[in-house]
Write a protein that holds these residues in place. Structure first.
Motif, PDB file in Angstrom:
ATOM      1  N   LEU A  65       0.972  -1.179   0.179  1.00 41.45           N
ATOM      2  CA  LEU A  65       0.314  -0.117   0.196  1.00 41.45           C
ATOM      3  C   LEU A  65       0.433   1.134   0.231  1.00 41.45           C
ATOM      4  O   LEU A  65       0.467   2.133  -1.432  1.00 41.45           O
ATOM      5  N   ALA A  66       2.061   1.456   0.567  1.00 35.11           N
ATOM      6  CA  ALA A  66       2.742   2.281   0.738  1.00 35.11           C
ATOM      7  C   ALA A  66       3.596   2.237  -0.323  1.00 35.11           C
ATOM      8  O   ALA A  66       3.363   3.814  -0.757  1.00 35.11           O
ATOM      9  N   GLN A  67       3.537   1.612  -1.403  1.00 33.11           N
ATOM     10  CA  GLN A  67       4.548   1.480  -2.676  1.00 33.11           C
ATOM     11  C   GLN A  67       3.566   1.985  -3.449  1.00 33.11           C
ATOM     12  O   GLN A  67       3.895   2.642  -4.320  1.00 33.11           O
ATOM     13  N   GLU A  68       2.145   1.759  -3.235  1.00 29.98           N
ATOM     14  CA  GLU A  68       1.316   1.819  -4.521  1.00 29.98           C
ATOM     15  C   GLU A  68       0.995   3.211  -4.324  1.00 29.98           C
ATOM     16  O   GLU A  68       0.651   4.235  -5.263  1.00 29.98           O
ATOM     17  N   ALA A  69       0.737   4.366  -3.323  1.00 31.23           N
ATOM     18  CA  ALA A  69       0.595   5.591  -2.844  1.00 31.23           C
ATOM     19  C   ALA A  69       2.137   6.323  -2.776  1.00 31.23           C
ATOM     20  O   ALA A  69       1.269   7.390  -3.366  1.00 31.23           O
ATOM     21  N   LEU A  70       2.962   6.295  -3.182  1.00 39.46           N
ATOM     22  CA  LEU A  70       3.959   6.488  -3.177  1.00 39.46           C
ATOM     23  C   LEU A  70       4.282   6.836  -5.239  1.00 39.46           C
ATOM     24  O   LEU A  70       4.463   7.613  -5.980  1.00 39.46           O
ATOM     25  N   ALA A  71       3.871   5.857  -5.365  1.00 40.20           N
ATOM     26  CA  ALA A  71       3.427   5.798  -7.104  1.00 40.20           C
ATOM     27  C   ALA A  71       1.872   6.388  -7.296  1.00 40.20           C
ATOM     28  O   ALA A  71       3.166   6.963  -8.669  1.00 40.20           O
ATOM     29  N   ASP A  72       0.952   6.441  -7.144  1.00 40.78           N
ATOM     30  CA  ASP A  72       0.061   7.270  -7.395  1.00 40.78           C
ATOM     31  C   ASP A  72       1.052   8.752  -7.020  1.00 40.78           C
ATOM     32  O   ASP A  72       0.630  10.062  -8.149  1.00 40.78           O
ATOM     33  N   GLU A  73       0.821   8.952  -6.191  1.00 42.07           N
ATOM     34  CA  GLU A  73       1.910  10.345  -6.193  1.00 42.07           C
ATOM     35  C   GLU A  73       2.599  10.857  -7.600  1.00 42.07           C
ATOM     36  O   GLU A  73       2.320  11.894  -7.537  1.00 42.07           O
ATOM     37  N   ALA A  74       3.518  10.314  -7.165  1.00 45.33           N
ATOM     38  CA  ALA A  74       4.164  10.439  -8.663  1.00 45.33           C
ATOM     39  C   ALA A  74       3.749  10.747  -9.904  1.00 45.33           C
ATOM     40  O   ALA A  74       4.426  11.573 -10.127  1.00 45.33           O
ATOM     41  N   ALA A  75       2.833  10.161 -10.354  1.00 42.39           N
ATOM     42  CA  ALA A  75       2.029   9.554 -11.082  1.00 42.39           C
ATOM     43  C   ALA A  75       1.553  11.377 -11.719  1.00 42.39           C
ATOM     44  O   ALA A  75       1.765  11.464 -12.946  1.00 42.39           O
ATOM     45  N   THR A  76       1.005  11.446 -10.580  1.00 39.56           N
ATOM     46  CA  THR A  76       0.360  12.810 -10.591  1.00 39.56           C
ATOM     47  C   THR A  76       0.821  14.374 -10.668  1.00 39.56           C
ATOM     48  O   THR A  76       0.915  15.640 -11.237  1.00 39.56           O
ATOM     49  N   LYS A  77       2.310  13.624 -10.396  1.00 39.76           N
ATOM     50  CA  LYS A  77       3.354  14.658 -10.463  1.00 39.76           C
ATOM     51  C   LYS A  77       4.375  15.046 -11.926  1.00 39.76           C
ATOM     52  O   LYS A  77       4.853  16.092 -12.582  1.00 39.76           O
ATOM     53  N   VAL A  78       4.328  13.985 -12.520  1.00 41.85           N
ATOM     54  CA  VAL A  78       5.407  13.363 -13.816  1.00 41.85           C
ATOM     55  C   VAL A  78       4.138  13.162 -15.224  1.00 41.85           C
ATOM     56  O   VAL A  78       3.571  12.839 -15.029  1.00 41.85           O
ATOM     57  N   VAL A  79       4.905  14.264 -15.745  1.00 41.70           N
ATOM     58  CA  VAL A  79       4.089  14.204 -17.404  1.00 41.70           C
ATOM     59  C   VAL A  79       4.529  13.861 -18.361  1.00 41.70           C
ATOM     60  O   VAL A  79       6.163  14.231 -18.294  1.00 41.70           O
ATOM     61  N   ALA A  80       4.894  12.551 -18.612  1.00 40.25           N
ATOM     62  CA  ALA A  80       5.429  12.328 -19.750  1.00 40.25           C
ATOM     63  C   ALA A  80       5.642  13.651 -20.994  1.00 40.25           C
ATOM     64  O   ALA A  80       4.561  13.153 -21.839  1.00 40.25           O
ATOM     65  N   VAL A  81       6.639  12.763 -21.583  1.00 41.32           N
ATOM     66  CA  VAL A  81       6.776  13.546 -22.915  1.00 41.32           C
ATOM     67  C   VAL A  81       7.040  13.049 -24.026  1.00 41.32           C
ATOM     68  O   VAL A  81       7.914  12.011 -23.759  1.00 41.32           O
ATOM     69  N   ALA A  82       6.102  12.915 -25.020  1.00 41.66           N
ATOM     70  CA  ALA A  82       6.581  12.195 -25.757  1.00 41.66           C
ATOM     71  C   ALA A  82       7.398  11.987 -26.769  1.00 41.66           C
ATOM     72  O   ALA A  82       7.246  13.536 -27.241  1.00 41.66           O
ATOM     73  N   PRO A  83       8.348  11.351 -26.906  1.00 42.77           N
ATOM     74  CA  PRO A  83       9.650  11.180 -27.942  1.00 42.77           C
ATOM     75  C   PRO A  83       9.038  11.835 -29.191  1.00 42.77           C
ATOM     76  O   PRO A  83       7.530  11.857 -29.915  1.00 42.77           O
ATOM     77  N   ALA A  84       9.187  12.943 -30.115  1.00 39.62           N
ATOM     78  CA  ALA A  84       8.834  12.901 -31.672  1.00 39.62           C
ATOM     79  C   ALA A  84       9.289  11.722 -32.650  1.00 39.62           C
ATOM     80  O   ALA A  84      10.373  11.366 -32.106  1.00 39.62           O
ATOM     81  N   PRO A  85       7.887  11.835 -33.416  1.00 40.70           N
ATOM     82  CA  PRO A  85       8.133  10.758 -34.207  1.00 40.70           C
ATOM     83  C   PRO A  85       9.389  10.847 -35.097  1.00 40.70           C
ATOM     84  O   PRO A  85      10.276  11.892 -35.336  1.00 40.70           O
ATOM     85  N   ALA A  86       9.799   9.633 -34.909  1.00 39.84           N
ATOM     86  CA  ALA A  86      11.301   9.050 -35.992  1.00 39.84           C
ATOM     87  C   ALA A  86      10.878   9.238 -37.530  1.00 39.84           C
ATOM     88  O   ALA A  86       9.454   9.397 -37.812  1.00 39.84           O
ATOM     89  N   LYS A  87      12.415  10.139 -38.364  1.00 39.95           N
ATOM     90  CA  LYS A  87      11.820  10.129 -39.593  1.00 39.95           C
ATOM     91  C   LYS A  87      12.198   9.075 -40.118  1.00 39.95           C
ATOM     92  O   LYS A  87      12.856   8.178 -40.070  1.00 39.95           O
ATOM     93  N   PRO A  88      11.196   8.514 -41.400  1.00 39.83           N
ATOM     94  CA  PRO A  88      11.371   7.455 -42.432  1.00 39.83           C
ATOM     95  C   PRO A  88      12.430   7.354 -43.225  1.00 39.83           C
ATOM     96  O   PRO A  88      12.882   8.535 -43.043  1.00 39.83           O
ATOM     97  N   THR A  89      13.343   6.081 -42.632  1.00 36.66           N
ATOM     98  CA  THR A  89      14.567   5.779 -43.331  1.00 36.66           C
ATOM     99  C   THR A  89      14.625   4.178 -44.755  1.00 36.66           C
ATOM    100  O   THR A  89      13.237   3.909 -44.626  1.00 36.66           O
ATOM    101  N   PRO A  90      14.992   5.315 -45.625  1.00 39.42           N
ATOM    102  CA  PRO A  90      14.787   4.802 -46.818  1.00 39.42           C
ATOM    103  C   PRO A  90      15.019   2.714 -46.365  1.00 39.42           C
ATOM    104  O   PRO A  90      16.106   2.689 -46.092  1.00 39.42           O
TER     105      PRO A  90
END
Length: 213
Positions: A65-90
């Protein structure tokens, strides 16, 4: 006014008796610490009595429960940044097709279907014993939204030492392929955060030694 007489020296406890009483009290306190407090609060059970009395499981739930509470708290603070799409390679030039290799004989896959019911606030897990590099296809569904964590531990892992493959909050199902990164136990932990019972059905197919509820 009546005054009670003072006790005589012979009626008072001796130094030896006081030391003995103190030693007994100390031994009882240590016994309670090892058999009750440590298993129920920290899931540390050196004697094995805590698990027999259900106290170690209580401590494991508190830690989870303690680990889950810490994970829930961290999830509300961290905003994941999606990586830019990679350029297609030939596409590379197509090489001439080689002769197909001889297929190796694969061991028969194991298949299991299990279910469990979680009460409000309850958390439980199902684990597969797997060797490094083996794979299992899985699919589970729940009658209500649950929090889940797909993770694994080595055989000699310390308390709270695990690798998380994926996790989610308030979802009703999940499926995919689980590839073991090391020898040990790998599987799923669910927790019911609703006000009613939730039933989960899990289907597994692949290369694993056994299934543990």
């Amino acid at each position: 006014m009546f005054n009670s007489p003072l006790p005589s020296a012979s009626e008072l406890p001796s130094s030896r008796q006081l030391i003995r009483s103190t030693a007994i009290a100390f031994a009882v306190a240590i016994g309670l610490l090892v058999t009750v407090v440590m298993p129920s609060e920290y899931a540390v059970d050196p004697t094995g009595l805590g698990r027999a009395m259900g106290l170690t499981q209580m401590g494991e739930i508190k830690i989870s429960l303690a680990q889950e509470a810490l994970a829930d708290e961290a999830a509300t603070k961290v905003v994941a940044v999606a990586p830019a799409p990679a350029k297609p390679t030939p596409a590379p030039p197509v090489a001439p097709a080689a002769a197909p290799p001889v297929a190796a004989v694969q061991p028969a896959a194991k298949t299991d279907k299990v279910s469990l019911t979680l009460k409000p606030g309850e958390g439980r897990e199902i684990k597969l014993e797997m060797r490094k590099g083996t794979a299992v296809a899985y699919e589970w569904s729940a009658s209500g939204p649950v929090n889940h964590d797909t993770h694994g531990e080595t055989y000699d892992a310390a308390q709270g030492d695990f690798h998380s493959y994926s996790k989610g909050r308030q979802v009703n199902d999940d499926k995919g392929e689980l590839i073991a990164l090391f020898d040990g136990t790998h599987g799923w932990f669910w927790r019911n955060r609703t006000s009613g019972n939730v039933t989960i059905v899990l289907n597994t197919t692949g290369d694993y030694l056994n299934l543990k509820k």
